[in-house]
Motif scaffolding. Structure first.
Motif, short mmCIF file in Angstrom:
data_model
loop_
_atom_site.label_atom_id
_atom_site.label_comp_id
_atom_site.label_asym_id
_atom_site.label_seq_id
_atom_site.Cartn_x
_atom_site.Cartn_y
_atom_site.Cartn_z
N LYS A 1 -19.96 104.25 4.36
CA LYS A 1 -19.67 102.93 4.92
C LYS A 1 -20.38 101.81 4.15
O LYS A 1 -21.49 102.00 3.64
N ASP A 2 -19.73 100.69 4.09
CA ASP A 2 -20.32 99.39 3.76
C ASP A 2 -20.67 99.12 2.29
O ASP A 2 -20.55 97.99 1.84
N SER A 3 -21.12 100.11 1.53
CA SER A 3 -21.54 99.78 0.17
C SER A 3 -20.73 100.57 -0.85
O SER A 3 -20.41 101.74 -0.63
N PRO A 4 -20.40 99.94 -1.98
CA PRO A 4 -19.61 100.63 -3.01
C PRO A 4 -20.43 101.70 -3.71
O PRO A 4 -21.66 101.61 -3.79
N VAL A 5 -19.74 102.72 -4.24
CA VAL A 5 -20.43 103.76 -5.01
C VAL A 5 -20.60 103.32 -6.46
O VAL A 5 -21.39 103.90 -7.20
N ALA A 6 -19.88 102.29 -6.87
CA ALA A 6 -20.05 101.72 -8.22
C ALA A 6 -19.66 100.25 -8.15
O ALA A 6 -18.75 99.86 -7.42
N ASN A 7 -20.39 99.43 -8.91
CA ASN A 7 -20.15 97.99 -8.94
C ASN A 7 -20.26 97.51 -10.38
O ASN A 7 -21.34 97.50 -10.96
N MET A 8 -19.10 97.17 -10.97
CA MET A 8 -19.09 96.68 -12.35
C MET A 8 -18.96 95.16 -12.31
O MET A 8 -17.92 94.63 -11.90
N GLU A 9 -20.04 94.48 -12.68
CA GLU A 9 -20.03 93.02 -12.62
C GLU A 9 -20.54 92.44 -13.94
O GLU A 9 -21.17 93.14 -14.73
N PHE B 1 -14.29 101.91 -17.79
CA PHE B 1 -15.58 102.33 -17.25
C PHE B 1 -15.55 103.82 -16.96
O PHE B 1 -14.62 104.32 -16.32
N ASP B 2 -16.56 104.52 -17.43
CA ASP B 2 -16.72 105.95 -17.17
C ASP B 2 -17.59 106.10 -15.92
O ASP B 2 -18.77 105.79 -15.94
N LEU B 3 -16.99 106.57 -14.82
CA LEU B 3 -17.74 106.64 -13.56
C LEU B 3 -18.72 107.81 -13.55
O LEU B 3 -19.72 107.77 -12.83
N ARG B 4 -18.44 108.85 -14.33
CA ARG B 4 -19.37 109.98 -14.36
C ARG B 4 -20.70 109.56 -14.97
O ARG B 4 -21.77 109.91 -14.47
N ASN B 5 -20.62 108.78 -16.05
CA ASN B 5 -21.85 108.35 -16.75
C ASN B 5 -22.27 106.94 -16.36
O ASN B 5 -23.27 106.43 -16.85
N MET B 6 -21.48 106.29 -15.49
CA MET B 6 -21.74 104.90 -15.08
C MET B 6 -21.96 104.01 -16.30
O MET B 6 -22.97 103.32 -16.42
N SER B 7 -20.99 104.04 -17.21
CA SER B 7 -21.14 103.28 -18.45
C SER B 7 -19.80 102.65 -18.84
O SER B 7 -18.74 103.09 -18.41
N ASP C 1 -13.76 117.65 -10.66
CA ASP C 1 -14.56 117.04 -9.59
C ASP C 1 -15.54 115.98 -10.09
O ASP C 1 -16.00 115.15 -9.31
N GLN C 2 -15.85 116.00 -11.39
CA GLN C 2 -16.89 115.09 -11.89
C GLN C 2 -16.35 113.88 -12.65
O GLN C 2 -16.90 112.79 -12.57
N ASP C 3 -15.28 114.09 -13.41
CA ASP C 3 -14.82 113.02 -14.31
C ASP C 3 -13.90 112.04 -13.60
O ASP C 3 -13.09 112.43 -12.75
N ARG C 4 -14.04 110.78 -14.00
CA ARG C 4 -13.16 109.73 -13.48
C ARG C 4 -13.41 108.45 -14.28
O ARG C 4 -14.54 108.14 -14.63
#
Length: 358
Positions: free
Chosen positions: A150-158, A196-202, A179-182
């Motif tokens: 709830k309420d907060s994003p799992v990733a925020n690209m700003e 944006f690579d969500l697995r590496n947050m980059s 299950d890991q890559d996205r």
């Protein structure tokens, strides 16, 4: 030589005039129903559900909301639930049970300004991993949400410190083959495309196509990235081959001047990822086929792999209106069936024939 009769035909099967501006239209999976999202002239939002019955679109549900609704996706929910996630002009992300659409089953103030674009993955049998939703906003941020948190994003690209805030017009999820890559692709008003690579947050890759990016879409969400189409404000689209990324040149691409005006949307045919439709600002639709090159990569002088782009062929086109066709969605169940809506306040159910023959 093939005759014009062998080509796919784009047939307007049902046409329905609406009393509001419709921004998005979506097929409800595993049904003969579709949903339209938009806003009334009085400034409120509207959701209508139609069922196709005997060549007519019958209105079966209608709901009014405080804020106009800009976009929607079914992609992050199961086929059993078929919940619709929407983004509105107030920056709210809501998820609706369409059986009882009065109260959202999930709601969060996701952005400070309008949510321009939304996409989902991890549901409907498309993409492994968590049921996630990505939103892109005029506030310049791209956020990824897992509705179980709830309420907060799992990733925020700003934008970073000192970077100009750009209006994000379009977002797409893809590369969800385990299950890991996205990955998330985002397109902005200045022509920037960011991956944006969500697995590496980059930030994995970025480029600029010199004109505002109206729509981006992967040809499939649930595979190792294969192709990405990006459409632009001035009538050109680019097909990027996403299988081979060169360290400096990035991904190879082919571009085509497709429409005389803005290309609002691109949608790949669910049953054949090499066929896609583009929708234009002059009320026209173009149906395309991508042809792969004999070799998809080669080595450069530094012995590094560089991608080789293919080519695109126009299969068919049709003009439906004098106003932009702002949304289009293929039926995931019936090949060649699609729904589209335009700024002429009309929703149309189309049948595209002979797609198995191209």
């Amino acid at each position: 030589m093939s005759s014009p009769l062998d080509k796919p035909q784009i047939i307007s099967h049902i046409q329905k005039s609406l009393n509001y501006t419709v921004f998005d239209s979506k097929w409800i999976p595993c049904s003969a129903k579709f949903v339209c999202l938009g806003n009334y002239a009085r400034g409120t939002g509207v959701m209508q559900i139609y069922e196709v019955q005997q060549g007519e679109a019958q209105l079966i549900k209608e709901q009014e909301f405080p804020k106009p609704i800009k976009c929607g996706t079914f992609g992050a929910t199961s086929l059993q639930q078929r919940h619709l996630a929407t983004g509105d002009f107030g920056g709210n992300l809501n998820i609706w049970n369409l059986e009882v659409p009065g109260t959202p089953v999930f709601s969060v103030k996701a952005h400070k300004e309008i949510i321009n674009s939304i996409d989902g993955v991890g549901g409907l049998g498309i993409g492994d991993g968590a049921p996630e939703i990505v939103t892109g906003s005029r506030d310049g941020t791209v956020k990824v949400w897992d509705t179980r948190q709830k309420d907060s994003p799992v990733a925020n690209m700003e934008p970073g410190e000192g970077e100009t805030k750009r209006d994000c017009w379009t977002v797409a999820l893809g590369h969800a083959f385990n299950d890991q890559d996205r990955c998330v692709c985002a397109g902005y008003d200045n022509g920037d495309i960011k991956l944006f690579d969500l697995r590496n947050m980059s930030l994995r890759w970025e480029t600029n196509i010199k004109n505002g990016v109206c729509c981006v879409e992967f040809d499939r969400k649930d595979i190792n990235m294969n192709k990405l189409v990006a459409t632009s404000l001035e009538g050109k689209f680019h097909v990027f081959d996403m299988r081979t990324q060169h360290p400096t040149k990035g991904f190879s691409s082919v571009s085509e001047k497709a429409h005389k005006s803005t290309i609002w949307q691109v949608k790949h045919l669910p049953q054949n990822r090499d066929i896609f439709m583009t929708t234009g600002g002059a009320g026209n639709l173009n149906l395309w086929k991508y042809e792969y090159p004999s070799q998809r990569s080669k080595t450069d002088s530094d012995d590094l792999a560089v991608g080789v782009a293919g080519s695109v062929t126009l299969l068919q086109n049709a003009t439906l209106s004098t106003q932009p066709i702002a949304s289009l969605d293929w039926s995931p169940d019936k090949k060649g069936l699609c729904v589209c809506s335009g700024f002429d306040q009309t929703v149309r159910v189309l049948i595209v024939t002979k797609l198995s023959q191209v």
